[in-house]
Write a protein that holds these residues in place. Structure first.
Motif, PDB file in Angstrom:
ATOM      1  N   GLU A 103       0.825  -1.210   0.000  1.00  0.00           N
ATOM      2  CA  GLU A 103       0.000   0.000   0.000  1.00  0.00           C
ATOM      3  C   GLU A 103       0.859   1.260   0.000  1.00  0.00           C
ATOM      4  OE1 GLU A 103      -3.074   0.338  -0.471  1.00  0.00           O
ATOM      5  OE2 GLU A 103      -4.033  -1.560   0.040  1.00  0.00           O
ATOM      6  N   LEU A 104       2.030   1.188   0.648  1.00  0.00           N
ATOM      7  CA  LEU A 104       2.846   2.386   0.842  1.00  0.00           C
ATOM      8  C   LEU A 104       4.103   2.412  -0.022  1.00  0.00           C
ATOM      9  CD1 LEU A 104       2.511   2.564   4.730  1.00  0.00           C
ATOM     10  CD2 LEU A 104       1.562   4.189   3.087  1.00  0.00           C
ATOM     11  N   SER A 105       4.219   1.463  -0.943  1.00  0.00           N
ATOM     12  CA  SER A 105       5.468   1.316  -1.696  1.00  0.00           C
ATOM     13  C   SER A 105       5.810   2.538  -2.538  1.00  0.00           C
ATOM     14  CB  SER A 105       5.397   0.076  -2.599  1.00  0.00           C
ATOM     15  OG  SER A 105       4.315   0.191  -3.517  1.00  0.00           O
ATOM     16  N   ASP A 106       4.805   3.325  -2.945  1.00  0.00           N
ATOM     17  CA  ASP A 106       5.069   4.509  -3.758  1.00  0.00           C
ATOM     18  C   ASP A 106       5.560   5.695  -2.938  1.00  0.00           C
ATOM     19  OD1 ASP A 106       4.199   3.083  -5.935  1.00  0.00           O
ATOM     20  OD2 ASP A 106       2.177   3.924  -5.920  1.00  0.00           O
ATOM     21  N   SER A 107       5.339   5.664  -1.642  1.00  0.00           N
ATOM     22  CA  SER A 107       5.636   6.845  -0.829  1.00  0.00           C
ATOM     23  C   SER A 107       6.590   6.594   0.333  1.00  0.00           C
ATOM     24  CB  SER A 107       4.326   7.441  -0.283  1.00  0.00           C
ATOM     25  OG  SER A 107       3.500   6.430   0.266  1.00  0.00           O
ATOM     26  N   PHE A 108       6.753   5.328   0.741  1.00  0.00           N
ATOM     27  CA  PHE A 108       7.642   5.002   1.858  1.00  0.00           C
ATOM     28  C   PHE A 108       8.441   3.741   1.547  1.00  0.00           C
ATOM     29  CE2 PHE A 108       4.369   7.513   3.915  1.00  0.00           C
ATOM     30  CZ  PHE A 108       5.051   8.246   4.872  1.00  0.00           C
ATOM     31  N   GLU A 109       9.632   3.677   2.115  1.00  0.00           N
ATOM     32  CA  GLU A 109      10.409   2.436   2.094  1.00  0.00           C
ATOM     33  C   GLU A 109      10.155   1.699   3.399  1.00  0.00           C
ATOM     34  OE1 GLU A 109      15.038   0.787   2.153  1.00  0.00           O
ATOM     35  OE2 GLU A 109      14.627   2.943   2.214  1.00  0.00           O
ATOM     36  N   PHE A 110       9.853   0.405   3.297  1.00  0.00           N
ATOM     37  CA  PHE A 110       9.660  -0.398   4.499  1.00  0.00           C
ATOM     38  C   PHE A 110      10.976  -1.093   4.836  1.00  0.00           C
ATOM     39  CE2 PHE A 110       8.627  -4.206   6.893  1.00  0.00           C
ATOM     40  CZ  PHE A 110       7.704  -3.742   7.817  1.00  0.00           C
ATOM     41  N   ILE A 111      11.474  -0.862   6.036  1.00  0.00           N
ATOM     42  CA  ILE A 111      12.706  -1.488   6.517  1.00  0.00           C
ATOM     43  C   ILE A 111      12.317  -2.514   7.565  1.00  0.00           C
ATOM     44  CG2 ILE A 111      14.925  -1.089   7.656  1.00  0.00           C
ATOM     45  CD1 ILE A 111      14.759   1.824   6.612  1.00  0.00           C
ATOM     46  N   ALA A 176      -4.373   0.030  13.879  1.00  0.00           N
ATOM     47  CA  ALA A 176      -5.377  -0.707  14.654  1.00  0.00           C
ATOM     48  C   ALA A 176      -6.415  -1.295  13.707  1.00  0.00           C
ATOM     49  CB  ALA A 176      -6.047   0.223  15.665  1.00  0.00           C
ATOM     50  N   PRO A 177      -6.552  -2.627  13.647  1.00  0.00           N
ATOM     51  CA  PRO A 177      -7.485  -3.244  12.694  1.00  0.00           C
ATOM     52  C   PRO A 177      -8.931  -3.269  13.148  1.00  0.00           C
ATOM     53  CG  PRO A 177      -6.253  -4.929  13.854  1.00  0.00           C
ATOM     54  CD  PRO A 177      -5.713  -3.613  14.334  1.00  0.00           C
ATOM     55  N   TYR A 200      -6.400  -0.027  10.267  1.00  0.00           N
ATOM     56  CA  TYR A 200      -5.744  -0.915   9.295  1.00  0.00           C
ATOM     57  C   TYR A 200      -6.835  -1.698   8.569  1.00  0.00           C
ATOM     58  CZ  TYR A 200      -3.149  -4.736   7.230  1.00  0.00           C
ATOM     59  OH  TYR A 200      -2.628  -5.625   6.329  1.00  0.00           O
ATOM     60  N   PRO A 201      -6.742  -1.792   7.211  1.00  0.00           N
ATOM     61  CA  PRO A 201      -5.674  -1.290   6.333  1.00  0.00           C
ATOM     62  C   PRO A 201      -5.936   0.094   5.745  1.00  0.00           C
ATOM     63  CG  PRO A 201      -7.080  -2.763   5.095  1.00  0.00           C
ATOM     64  CD  PRO A 201      -7.652  -2.719   6.492  1.00  0.00           C
ATOM     65  N   SER A 202      -7.134   0.656   5.982  1.00  0.00           N
ATOM     66  CA  SER A 202      -7.475   1.910   5.313  1.00  0.00           C
ATOM     67  C   SER A 202      -6.527   3.042   5.695  1.00  0.00           C
ATOM     68  CB  SER A 202      -8.923   2.297   5.621  1.00  0.00           C
ATOM     69  OG  SER A 202      -9.113   2.487   7.008  1.00  0.00           O
ATOM     70  N   GLY A 203      -5.965   2.981   6.905  1.00  0.00           N
ATOM     71  CA  GLY A 203      -5.035   4.021   7.331  1.00  0.00           C
ATOM     72  C   GLY A 203      -3.767   4.059   6.502  1.00  0.00           C
ATOM     73  N   TYR A 302      -7.755   5.921  -0.471  1.00  0.00           N
ATOM     74  CA  TYR A 302      -8.570   5.858   0.739  1.00  0.00           C
ATOM     75  C   TYR A 302     -10.052   5.882   0.387  1.00  0.00           C
ATOM     76  CZ  TYR A 302     -10.520   7.091   5.283  1.00  0.00           C
ATOM     77  OH  TYR A 302     -11.264   7.094   6.432  1.00  0.00           O
ATOM     78  N   LYS A 303     -10.432   6.705  -0.588  1.00  0.00           N
ATOM     79  CA  LYS A 303     -11.824   6.804  -1.015  1.00  0.00           C
ATOM     80  C   LYS A 303     -12.337   5.449  -1.510  1.00  0.00           C
ATOM     81  CE  LYS A 303     -14.849   9.259  -4.259  1.00  0.00           C
ATOM     82  NZ  LYS A 303     -14.896  10.228  -5.368  1.00  0.00           N
ATOM     83  N   ASN A 304     -11.478   4.713  -2.206  1.00  0.00           N
ATOM     84  CA  ASN A 304     -11.877   3.433  -2.786  1.00  0.00           C
ATOM     85  C   ASN A 304     -11.454   2.244  -1.907  1.00  0.00           C
ATOM     86  OD1 ASN A 304     -12.914   4.706  -5.106  1.00  0.00           O
ATOM     87  ND2 ASN A 304     -10.867   4.817  -6.000  1.00  0.00           N
ATOM     88  N   ARG A 305     -11.335   2.488  -0.595  1.00  0.00           N
ATOM     89  CA  ARG A 305     -10.818   1.462   0.313  1.00  0.00           C
ATOM     90  C   ARG A 305     -11.688   0.235   0.399  1.00  0.00           C
ATOM     91  NH1 ARG A 305     -12.889   5.786   2.729  1.00  0.00           N
ATOM     92  NH2 ARG A 305     -14.365   5.643   4.457  1.00  0.00           N
ATOM     93  N   HIS A 306     -12.957   0.345   0.019  1.00  0.00           N
ATOM     94  CA  HIS A 306     -13.861  -0.825   0.101  1.00  0.00           C
ATOM     95  C   HIS A 306     -14.088  -1.459  -1.274  1.00  0.00           C
ATOM     96  CE1 HIS A 306     -14.589   0.240   4.191  1.00  0.00           C
ATOM     97  NE2 HIS A 306     -15.197   1.373   3.892  1.00  0.00           N
ATOM     98  N   ALA A 307     -13.291  -1.032  -2.265  1.00  0.00           N
ATOM     99  CA  ALA A 307     -13.521  -1.504  -3.636  1.00  0.00           C
ATOM    100  C   ALA A 307     -13.114  -2.961  -3.799  1.00  0.00           C
ATOM    101  CB  ALA A 307     -12.770  -0.636  -4.632  1.00  0.00           C
ATOM    102  N   SER A 308     -12.065  -3.386  -3.064  1.00  0.00           N
ATOM    103  CA  SER A 308     -11.571  -4.756  -3.248  1.00  0.00           C
ATOM    104  C   SER A 308     -12.426  -5.769  -2.500  1.00  0.00           C
ATOM    105  CB  SER A 308     -10.119  -4.846  -2.763  1.00  0.00           C
ATOM    106  OG  SER A 308     -10.018  -4.453  -1.420  1.00  0.00           O
TER     107      SER A 308
END
Length: 308
Positions: A103-111, A176-177, A200-203, A302-308
């Motif tokens: 979800e965050l790969s375009d804006s953050f690096e996960f270490i 928090a899920p 989580y995961p919408s956040g 975020y707007k389309n968080r329930h699309a999947s």
């Protein structure tokens, strides 16, 4: 590309592609991923199945049901230690973290937490789940269970507070899920510089969208003459009005706003920018503030968080 002679499989020559390496690195960060998650890395309808079969046949990954794990051989290829993932809880947590990473790969690096502990010389017993890094900020990440134990929440708060005092890790995000998990964590800012409490995961989708320039352009144009301000409770000043952005539910910002409204001094007006879903809570907490709703059209994931 790297050509490898694999003597364990008939001595044939075969090629490790850059996407193969990306898959191994992806799995290694949390220790587990699903085939569907790997598909997003390959961005194909079927090609990833072929590559995964090759990696599995060569012994670089193993499959347990729908989950993929990197082997010692695969870890050695990309130069990391093999993640320890054994229990059902580890697998569930790792899968959720992998989803967070995507979800965050375009804006953050996960270490990974393993690498972050090495980078910062932290004790191996530290319980954070990883580190999210951008050009200017780093956040320790904690992913709660749907019904977290009180002792677990207390341990997380203690660790966040300790990092804020003893290390450069002064920002944290708690995902928090469930509403129960969010309520269990509460509103303690843990003495840190920034502490985001997000669903989580919408956040994660909200956090991704909030990095878009269009969002900040919109906020800066809400009032004429808006300028950044160095304040613990506000982001901008427009004329005689403070603008405080609470979209990411920063508990530190919330605590400083409470302090500001409780001061026995003449105060400038405050405009709080938030989501429509956050409005009832923040109106209750800050009845003297004015409010502006951030349009969800500016937050496409975020707007389309329930699309999947």
């Amino acid at each position: 590309m790297e050509v490898i002679t694999d003597n364990e499989v008939g001595g044939e020559n075969w090629e490790i592609t850059s996407r193969d390496v990306a898959v191994l690195e992806f799995i290694s960060k949390t220790g587990v991923a699903t085939t569907q998650q790997v598909q997003q890395i390959f961005q194909s309808a079927w090609y990833h199945y072929k590559r995964l079969k090759i990696l599995e046949r060569r012994g670089y990954i193993i499959r347990r049901g729908r989950h993929l794990h990197i082997t010692k051989k695969g870890s050695k290829l990309i130069g990391c230690t093999q993640p320890w993932v054994r229990t059902k809880d580890h697998i569930e947590q790792g899968t959720k973290l992998s989803e967070l990473m995507l979800e965050l790969s375009d804006s953050f690096e996960f270490i990974s937490s393993r690498m972050a502990k090495t980078m910062y010389g932290l004790n191996r017993s530290a319980i954070f789940d990883g580190l999210l890094a951008s050009d200017s900020k780093q956040y320790t990440v904690y992913l709660l269970s749907s019904e977290p134990r009180k002792r677990t929440v207390q341990s997380i708060k203690h660790e966040i507070s300790k990092h804020a005092v003893a290390t450069n890790l002064q920002r944290a995000i708690v995902f928090a899920p469930s509403l129960k998990a969010m309520q269990a964590f509460g509103s303690d800012d843990c003495g840190t510089y920034e502490l985001l409490l997000l669903p989580y995961p919408s956040g994660a989708r909200l956090l991704h969208d909030f990095t878009r320039p269009e969002v900040h352009d919109y906020i800066k144009n809400l009032l004429p003459g808006t300028e950044p301000v160095s304040s613990p409770f506000a982001d901008y000043m427009a004329g005689g009005t403070y603008v405080s952005v609470l979209v990411l539910n920063d508990l530190v910002r919330r605590a400083r706003l409470t302090d500001y409204f409780n001061w026995d001094l003449e105060k400038k007006p405050v405009l709080i920018v938030c989501l429509r879903s956050q409005l009832p809570l923040f109106k209750e907490l800050y009845p003297k503030a004015e409010f502006s709703i951030l349009p969800e059209d500016l937050l496409p994931r975020y707007k389309n968080r329930h699309a999947s």
